[in-house]
Design a protein around this motif. Structure first.
Motif, short mmCIF file in Angstrom:
data_model
loop_
_atom_site.label_atom_id
_atom_site.label_comp_id
_atom_site.label_asym_id
_atom_site.label_seq_id
_atom_site.Cartn_x
_atom_site.Cartn_y
_atom_site.Cartn_z
N SER A 16 0.99 -1.34 0.27
CA SER A 16 0.18 -0.01 0.07
C SER A 16 0.99 1.26 0.08
O SER A 16 0.31 2.22 -0.75
CB SER A 16 -1.10 0.56 1.09
N ALA A 17 2.62 1.20 0.33
CA ALA A 17 2.78 2.70 0.83
C ALA A 17 3.66 2.69 -0.40
O ALA A 17 2.91 3.59 -1.08
CB ALA A 17 4.45 2.28 1.90
N LEU A 18 4.21 1.82 -1.63
CA LEU A 18 4.44 1.42 -2.89
C LEU A 18 3.28 2.59 -4.16
O LEU A 18 3.82 3.12 -4.99
CB LEU A 18 4.65 0.38 -3.56
N SER A 19 2.00 1.99 -3.68
CA SER A 19 0.49 2.13 -4.59
C SER A 19 0.35 3.97 -4.58
O SER A 19 -0.51 4.56 -4.42
CB SER A 19 0.02 1.02 -4.78
N GLN A 20 0.96 4.21 -3.18
CA GLN A 20 0.15 5.62 -2.68
C GLN A 20 1.15 6.47 -3.04
O GLN A 20 1.74 6.58 -4.00
CB GLN A 20 0.25 5.54 -1.46
N SER A 21 0.01 7.81 -3.48
CA SER A 21 1.38 9.23 -4.91
C SER A 21 1.68 9.71 -3.95
O SER A 21 1.74 9.80 -2.17
CB SER A 21 -0.84 9.94 -5.27
N ALA A 22 1.70 11.08 -4.32
CA ALA A 22 3.47 11.66 -4.09
C ALA A 22 2.45 12.69 -2.78
O ALA A 22 1.16 13.40 -3.48
CB ALA A 22 4.34 12.31 -4.77
N ALA A 23 2.36 13.04 -1.75
CA ALA A 23 2.32 14.24 -1.14
C ALA A 23 2.25 15.63 -0.83
O ALA A 23 1.15 16.16 -1.59
CB ALA A 23 2.22 14.07 0.50
#
Length: 163
Positions: A16-23
């Motif tokens: 899930s951390a790898l698939s999240q977009s940048a902040a």
């Protein structure tokens, strides 16, 4: 040993951390002078063709950067130009290509969007690398085709600065 590596990989780098977009996202915006130059050239070209027009440039989010109106342009021209620019930027396509009634089309069923103007005279402003920078809209030029030509002239005036 391999199970430990896989286990540590899952704990340290969850999917899930790898698939999240940048902040934070970085976007390009037109300099005010560039936006002004595009709008001015569009109004000039329409004036040279005998039309009293207005031109507006918005950023990629549809926020107005500049609107210019020929002294004799109708009261509606500035608002119509803003709305065409907004539409071109919002849909990232020329306003003349928007067909709300085309079944299954890219923008079918968008007739309920209040500021949308699906008639000629609005063009997206795109960098040479393909990044959407905003939109330009022209109104009061006699026809959508003429207004699109005036808008194109505005884009041509700043083409070398859209890197």
């Amino acid at each position: 040993m391999r199970r430990i590596v896989i286990f540590l990989g899952v704990i340290l780098f969850p999917v899930s951390a790898l698939s999240q977009s940048a902040a934070v996202h970085t976007v390009s915006v037109l300099d005010l002078q560039v936006a002004l130059r595009a709008a001015l050239r569009a109004v000039e070209v329409c004036s040279e063709a005998g039309h009293q027009a207005a031109a507006s440039v918005v950023d990629r989010f549809g926020v107005e950067q500049v609107t210019l109106r020929n002294n004799m342009a109708g009261a509606h021209a500035a608002e119509a130009a803003r709305r065409k620019a907004w539409t071109a930027a919002s849909f990232n396509m020329p306003t003349s290509e928007i067909d709300e009634t085309e079944t299954g089309g890219d923008v079918s069923g968008t007739t309920g969007i209040p500021r949308e103007v699906p008639i000629g005279g609005g063009l997206p402003i795109v960098s040479q690398s393909g990044e959407l920078l905003g939109g330009i809209g022209v109104a009061g030029g006699g026809s959508g085709e003429t207004e699109a030509k005036c808008a194109r002239a505005g884009l041509d005036a700043i083409a070398d600065q859209l890197k």
